[in-house]
Design a protein around this motif. Structure first.
Motif, short mmCIF file in Angstrom:
data_model
loop_
_atom_site.label_atom_id
_atom_site.label_comp_id
_atom_site.label_asym_id
_atom_site.label_seq_id
_atom_site.Cartn_x
_atom_site.Cartn_y
_atom_site.Cartn_z
N GLU A 116 0.80 -1.23 0.00
CA GLU A 116 0.00 0.00 0.00
C GLU A 116 0.83 1.28 0.00
OE1 GLU A 116 0.17 -1.46 4.31
OE2 GLU A 116 -0.16 -2.31 2.31
N LEU A 144 -9.04 3.09 0.07
CA LEU A 144 -8.48 2.71 1.37
C LEU A 144 -9.29 1.59 2.02
CD1 LEU A 144 -7.40 6.15 2.89
CD2 LEU A 144 -5.98 4.40 1.79
N GLN A 145 -10.59 1.53 1.75
CA GLN A 145 -11.40 0.43 2.27
C GLN A 145 -10.96 -0.89 1.65
OE1 GLN A 145 -15.73 1.12 2.70
NE2 GLN A 145 -15.33 3.19 1.94
N ASP A 170 -7.51 -2.11 3.17
CA ASP A 170 -7.63 -2.77 4.47
C ASP A 170 -7.83 -4.28 4.34
OD1 ASP A 170 -7.27 -0.45 5.88
OD2 ASP A 170 -9.42 -0.03 6.09
N ARG A 171 -8.31 -4.72 3.20
CA ARG A 171 -8.58 -6.16 3.00
C ARG A 171 -7.46 -6.87 2.25
NH1 ARG A 171 -13.66 -3.80 1.54
NH2 ARG A 171 -13.39 -4.38 -0.66
N LYS A 203 -1.26 -9.09 3.62
CA LYS A 203 -0.09 -8.31 4.05
C LYS A 203 1.23 -8.89 3.55
CE LYS A 203 -2.85 -5.53 6.04
NZ LYS A 203 -3.15 -4.24 5.36
#
Length: 874
Positions: free
Chosen positions: A277, A438-439, A442-443, A446
């Protein structure tokens, strides 16, 4: 009890035993069919395979689907052909209970090769589970269709007319009912069934897509690309090389996606992860798509790219390379998203990156080293430092531009793209500010190694950039997927050559940012001559635009930025492009000259008969096109370096008195023409500042006039008293007005008599519909008309900086600031279009009609059309 003695085997017997064993093994491996189900009938060249565990139940569930992206997806053309064929086969065998049972309980496959000749038609394979009498089913008492049997490889194929215009070819082999509208697809399936093994039957991992799926879609990207015959971009070819297959399982609500990797992605399991991100902080808010890769193991990643064999990359990039890489297209208006592409590299040290970029510029050549705000900008003459990354972008990154933003080095294919990126970064107009995105972030997983992010607002442009199957399919496909909003495909490779692909979407609640670019078309090299506009007579909303690049290729573009044709000239144009309706059948042509030749091309870029015409000797002057009195077809004139003026008709015939006409000295300026009271006057100003005026037959109208000073501006024709006059302006602003009887009046652009040594730049133009002269001296610009005894200055204005060149536009004075890479204009008032000055490296042209208001300019290795919006107070 019998005593049986065991006898030792002889060597020959041992050999015979091993031979039998090997023969059985070969038979098991290569002769006895494996996986005898429907997958073995799928042709090798299949690009997309749709597997339905129960065609009947899947069809009913599709009918119940509410309006959604899935319903739109399942109505795409690629699916429609399959549903239609299933319906035709169901109707054909509706009377046969065993086949009806197979539709409800057994696997049905739709195999699409996507070869253009197949017209999106699939091959259908239905697993019946047992053999049936196909001839009886087709030709029995309940059959209603005409059937024509024929033989293929010991199998009987049946050609059946299912309507007045359509037919189906049907066969039964190994308990598989095989159908298609094309006989060669059915024959191919039968040939596959004769083989003990096929690619599709050997793919054990395909069964892992989804056990509870109502539909599985398996894609072989390599096959699809191979069938497109160059119609896909190199980006798509690269992505296709990363996957053996991709499987999508639809369980009536969502999709599960897995794939078998190869190539670079297959090695990415060893790169280790990096947060995906962070890169959003430098991507402009109008980004159309981004392909990202993260790698903590930098050396292994470089090796996988082949970067260890690229000397400039090793010497000038590797010392500061960080752990991320991304490709992005940042302006959806760009033709095929190719002009405004970015290559983004993570950096480990900003100071090291600046040091080595400077070294590279010193070694390989620097086009520019400037600043955008507080950020350094580099423009390089070569792209060798990016060699490992340019397999799909060599032509658009010939002269890359670079800036260091935060933790990233941004490389752009042209200066305009880089300036937009830096300015957006400075103004916090990047993707990290997008609340919808951005929503989705978040999903994200990583530990991702690779990801593709697509902005749904620009999905149509992305599809068009990657593949152009035809307008209907492209628009239909794009309209459905654009509803998804932001779409990300997150790739997490596994150790066993497989990958988990997480496809996620987030609807967009905000409108996309406005772009000032209507379209942008990349060229093979920087624009060096242009932009020139030719209006099409009788077509108020049509025009053609011309540009020549550094490789001497001339491009013809339409109002949508499409390159209609291109032609290599061999040398740079000296003149602009002049439109002339003088070819056969009233067709329009385009005439211009280089230093050695006169060119005349038609609307398709083809040479007119007899062209190009090679000059007797070279020239430094632009061509002049003249319509003589009572002539409906023009003639052209050119002054050459030997002091001769040549005149020709468009058909190549020399004009009387001009083959050649000898002047005291050569001229670098075009001839000027006046037509007055049935007479023609042609004026030539040579390098000795001597003015000659001729009639149409090449005779002097009056004695030659010696003028003073140095003249770099073409002779201007202006109204004076009751008749027009030739106006010559030297570099010091001294004006000589020559009447048609040879009388000359001297005056000056200056009101005072103090000497001014700053050179003037002057051009002919108009202000408030009045013809006159635009004059630039230093930073002062003014417009002058011709009064009886003086030059009347109508308006004057100081500029913030001095332009490097001026030119006439439809709205007034056009200005080019080469060092700043900017274009601007001035129409004499404060009325202006929003956005100026704009990025540009050439003269520009305006175009206005009921649909578009645009300005078109060369922007490095591209031609851009900017949307124009008038100030609200005007």
């Amino acid at each position: 009890m019998l005593n049986i003695k065991r006898l030792p085997l002889q060597p020959q017997a041992k050999k015979f035993g091993w031979s039998i064993f090997l023969a059985i093994l070969v038979a098991l491996l290569f002769l006895i069919p494996q996986n005898p189900g429907p997958y073995r009938a799928v042709p090798e060249q299949t690009s997309v395979l749709i597997a339905l565990p129960s065609a009947l139940s899947t069809g009913k569930e599709m009918e119940k689907l509410p309006a959604s992206i899935w319903k739109d997806l399942l109505q795409q053309s690629v699916f429609k052909q399959g549903w239609l064929q299933i319906a035709q086969v169901e109707n054909l065998f509706h009377h046969h209970s065993e086949i009806r049972t197979a539709f409800a309980n057994h696997t049905l496959l739709l195999a699409y090769s996507l070869i253009p000749t197949d017209s999106m038609a699939p091959l259908m394979i239905l697993d019946l589970g047992k053999a049936i009498d196909l001839e009886a089913a087709l030709m029995g008492k309940d059959a209603k269709n005409k059937v024509f049997p024929y033989k293929f490889h010991q199998n009987t194929l049946y050609s059946i007319h299912v309507s007045k215009t359509e037919k189906l070819v049907v066969a039964l082999s190994n308990k598989q009912l095989i159908c298609s509208k094309f006989s060669y697809l059915v024959e191919d399936a039968i040939s596959q069934l004769e083989k003990p093994r096929t690619w599709w039957s050997n793919q054990k991992k395909i069964g892992r897509i989804g056990s509870n799926s109502a539909m599985n879609i398996i894609i072989r990207p390599g096959n699809w690309v191979a069938h497109q015959a160059g119609r896909v971009s190199r980006t798509v070819e690269f992505l296709a090389d990363q996957f053996e297959w991709i499987g999508i399982g639809w369980n009536r609500q969502e999709a599960t996606v897995i794939g078998e990797t190869k190539g670079l992605i297959n090695q990415s399991v060893q790169w280790k992860g990096a947060p995906p991100e962070k890169i959003l902080s430098v991507l402009p808010d109008q980004t159309a798509y981004c392909a990202w890769a993260g790698f903590n193991d930098r050396l292994r990643f470089i090796a996988s790219l082949g970067g260890e064999h690229a000397a400039d990359f090793t010497n000038f990039v590797q010392p500061w390379l960080g752990n991320e890489l991304a490709w992005a297209a940042t302006d959806p208006a760009t033709s095929n998203l190719a002009g405004d592409r970015l290559l983004i590299l993570g950096i480990s040290s900003a100071s090291k990156a600046a040091e080595f970029l400077n070294r590279y510029g010193e070694t390989r050549g620097m086009l520019v080293h400037d600043k955008i705000g507080m950020f350094e900008m580099y423009g390089f003459q070569s792209n060798t430092l990016l060699a490992p990354f340019l397999s799909d972008a060599k032509t658009s990154f010939l002269t890359p531009y670079c800036a260091l933003l935060g933790e990233y080095a941004i490389f752009a294919s042209n200066r305009h793209a880089l300036e937009i990126c830096v300015e957006k970064y400075i103004n916090n107009q990047t993707l990290i500010q997008n609340v919808d995105l951005l929503q989705l972030v978040d999903r994200w997983q990583k530990k991702s190694r690779a990801m593709v992010l697509i902005n749904g607002h620009y999905f149509s442009e992305v599809v068009n950039a990657l593949y152009q199957p035809g307008k209907n399919q492209k628009n239909e496909f794009a309209q459905s997927f654009s509803k998804l909003g932001w779409v990300s495909v997150d790739c997490l490779p596994q150790a066993n050559r497989s990958a988990i692909l997480k496809v996620d979407a987030q609807k967009q609640t905000t409108a996309p940012p406005n772009s000032d670019v209507y379209w942008e078309t990349p060229l093979a090299a920087p624009v060096v001559k242009g932009i020139y506009k030719v209006d099409i007579p009788g077509e108020t909303s049509k025009a053609l635009f011309f540009a020549q690049d550094a490789t001497s290729v001339l491009y013809c573009l339409n109002l949508d930025g499409d390159v209609l044709w291109q032609r290599r000239l061999g040398s740079k144009m000296l003149s602009g492009i002049i439109g002339v309706r003088a070819l056969d059948k009233g067709r329009i042509g385009f005439i211009f000259n280089t230093a050695e030749q006169i060119w005349l091309l038609d609307e398709s870029g083809q040479l007119a008969p007899g062209y190009p015409q090679t000059l007797k000797t070279s020239t430094e002057a632009p061509i002049s096109l003249v319509y003589f009195n009572k002539e409906d077809k023009p003639c052209y004139f050119i002054s050459c370096t030997n002091g001769h003026i040549y005149g020709y008709r468009l058909d190549g015939r020399a004009l009387q008195g001009w083959n050649p006409l000898v002047t005291p000295a050569p001229s670098k300026l075009p001839l000027s023409h006046i037509q007055y009271q049935g007479k023609d006057y042609l004026a030539c100003l040579d390098q000795n500042s001597q003015l000659s005026v001729f009639d149409s037959d090449g005779f002097d109208r009056f004695k030659k006039v010696q003028l003073s000073g140095r003249f770099e501006t073409p002779i201007v024709v202006l109204p004076h008293k009751k008749q027009p006059a030739f106006v010559c302006i030297n570099q010091l602003g001294k004006v000589a007005i020559c009447a048609l009887d040879g009388k000359v009046i001297a005056m000056s652009l200056q009101n005072d008599q103090s000497p001014q040594q700053t050179p003037y730049l002057t051009i002919a133009g108009r202000f408030e519909n009045t013809p006159g002269i635009w004059a630039l001296q230093g930073k002062q610009v003014g417009f002058y008309t011709l009064a009886p005894n003086q030059m009347d200055r109508r308006i004057e204005r100081p500029l913030k900086e001095k332009p490097d060149a001026i030119f006439e536009t439809e709205l007034g004075l056009g200005m080019l600031f080469q060092k700043k890479h900017k274009i601007d204009y001035w129409e004499g008032r404060n009325n202006r279009y929003v956005g100026f000055p704009l990025d540009g490296a050439t003269r520009f042209v305006f175009h206005f009609d009921q649909f578009k208001q645009i300005a078109i300019a060369g922007t490095g290795s591209a031609v851009a059309a900017y949307k124009l919006e008038r100030n609200s107070g005007d």
